[in-house]
Design an enzyme around this catalytic site. Structure first.
Site, mmCIF file in Angstrom:
data_model
loop_
_atom_site.group_PDB
_atom_site.id
_atom_site.type_symbol
_atom_site.label_atom_id
_atom_site.label_comp_id
_atom_site.label_asym_id
_atom_site.label_seq_id
_atom_site.Cartn_x
_atom_site.Cartn_y
_atom_site.Cartn_z
ATOM 1 N N GLY A 49 -0.666 8.187 -0.468
ATOM 2 C CA GLY A 49 -0.929 9.151 -1.536
ATOM 3 C C GLY A 49 -0.076 10.396 -1.460
ATOM 4 N N GLY A 55 -4.424 11.241 -0.735
ATOM 5 C CA GLY A 55 -5.028 12.229 0.149
ATOM 6 C C GLY A 55 -4.656 13.666 -0.146
ATOM 7 N N LYS A 108 0.849 -1.182 0.000
ATOM 8 C CA LYS A 108 0.000 0.000 0.000
ATOM 9 C C LYS A 108 0.887 1.234 0.000
ATOM 10 C CE LYS A 108 -2.404 3.559 1.595
ATOM 11 N NZ LYS A 108 -1.937 4.772 2.319
ATOM 12 N N LYS A 118 -4.146 3.035 9.836
ATOM 13 C CA LYS A 118 -3.050 2.241 9.272
ATOM 14 C C LYS A 118 -2.696 1.067 10.185
ATOM 15 C CE LYS A 118 -0.055 4.872 7.375
ATOM 16 N NZ LYS A 118 -0.631 4.828 6.009
ATOM 17 N N ASP A 128 -5.743 2.115 3.169
ATOM 18 C CA ASP A 128 -5.180 1.130 4.088
ATOM 19 C C ASP A 128 -6.136 -0.043 4.269
ATOM 20 O OD1 ASP A 128 -2.915 2.704 4.539
ATOM 21 O OD2 ASP A 128 -3.898 3.796 6.165
#
Length: 258
Positions: free
Chosen positions: A8, A38, A5, A225, A169
């Site tokens: 952003g 984000g 992951k 997260k 996440d």
């Protein structure tokens, strides 16, 4: 096989992107990449006169903000990352959770606020991802997802045509669990979960994580997260790690184990 992951915020940094694609190109095992976006979403919200609002690390998403999130995540961010990977020789293919019904979700509830069109994953089309991996392709996934399957939708009020903004996440955790991944790596701009002195905590259990949240050491965007890391362990993934790009290759970061 592993799931990575990618935060952003980091994807707005060209130096980070170049380091990322080089690291992915050197991987010895197949990988599925899931990305956020984000900072880019907030930037475009502000340009369009929308006020970004977050609660417990989750973006409150009304209809206008959902349109922005979908355009930014599934469009600009996803395709820029795919293009960079292709340039590095990685056979990447970009998807959102909508494509092929990859990620099905229901509306996420919160005890104090209405999050709007924010979803939580209830189903992953793992067969689609396995098929792509079998062809030597690297899936790059935007977490914009589709409502639950069925004539009226599992929630009874959305139907299966409504899209939702899903925390990246949480999407990565659901994908890792569905695929039975050996590792889920959360690649961030911090070298791991930091203690009060700003040093990475090498390893955490569920109990240790809960204590740090209660003490306020783990807060804001790090909360979903670490919760996603613990959730994926409970669902059968061998380990989870929070790490920055520098620590990705040298075993750094915070490791979560049962």
């Amino acid at each position: 096989m592993q799931v990575i992951k990618i935060g952003g915020n980091e994807l707005e940094n060209e130096h980070f992107v170049q380091g990322l694609v080089a690291a992915v190109a050197d991987l010895e095992t197949p990988a599925v990449l899931v990305h956020g976006g984000g900072r880019a979403i907030a930037t475009w919200q502000q340009r369009l006169g929308l006020e970004p609002v977050k609660v417990d690390g989750l973006r409150v998403t009304d209809a206008d903000s959902l349109a922005v999130a979908e355009m930014v995540l599934s469009g600009r961010v996803n395709k820029r990352l795919v293009a960079a990977l292709l340039a590095a020789g990685v056979q990447a293919v970009g998807l959102s959770g909508v494509d092929g019904g990859l990620l099905r979700c229901r509306r996420k509830s919160h005890p104090t606020v209405d999050l709007g069109f924010v979803g939580e994953i209830v189903q992953v089309n793992a067969g689609l991802l396995r098929g792509l991996l079998a062809q030597g392709l690297t899936p790059v996934i935007s977490p914009i997802s589709l409502g639950p399957a069925g004539p009226a939708g599992e929630s009874g009020d959305a139907g299966d045509t409504q899209v939702y903004n899903v925390n990246a996440d949480e999407a990565a955790a659901a994908i890792a669990a569905a695929l039975g991944a050996g590792t889920l790596t959360f690649l961030s701009n911090v070298p791991g979960v930091l203690d009060r002195q700003g040093h990475p905590v090498p390893a955490l259990t569920a109990a240790g994580t809960a204590a740090l949240i209660a003490e306020g050491v783990i807060r804001e965007g790090m909360v979903p997260k670490v919760n996603a890391a613990l959730d994926v362990l409970a669902r059968g993934v061998g380990s989870a790690r929070i790490v920055d790009l520098a620590g990705l290759a040298n075993g750094g970061g915070t490791i979560f184990r049962r």
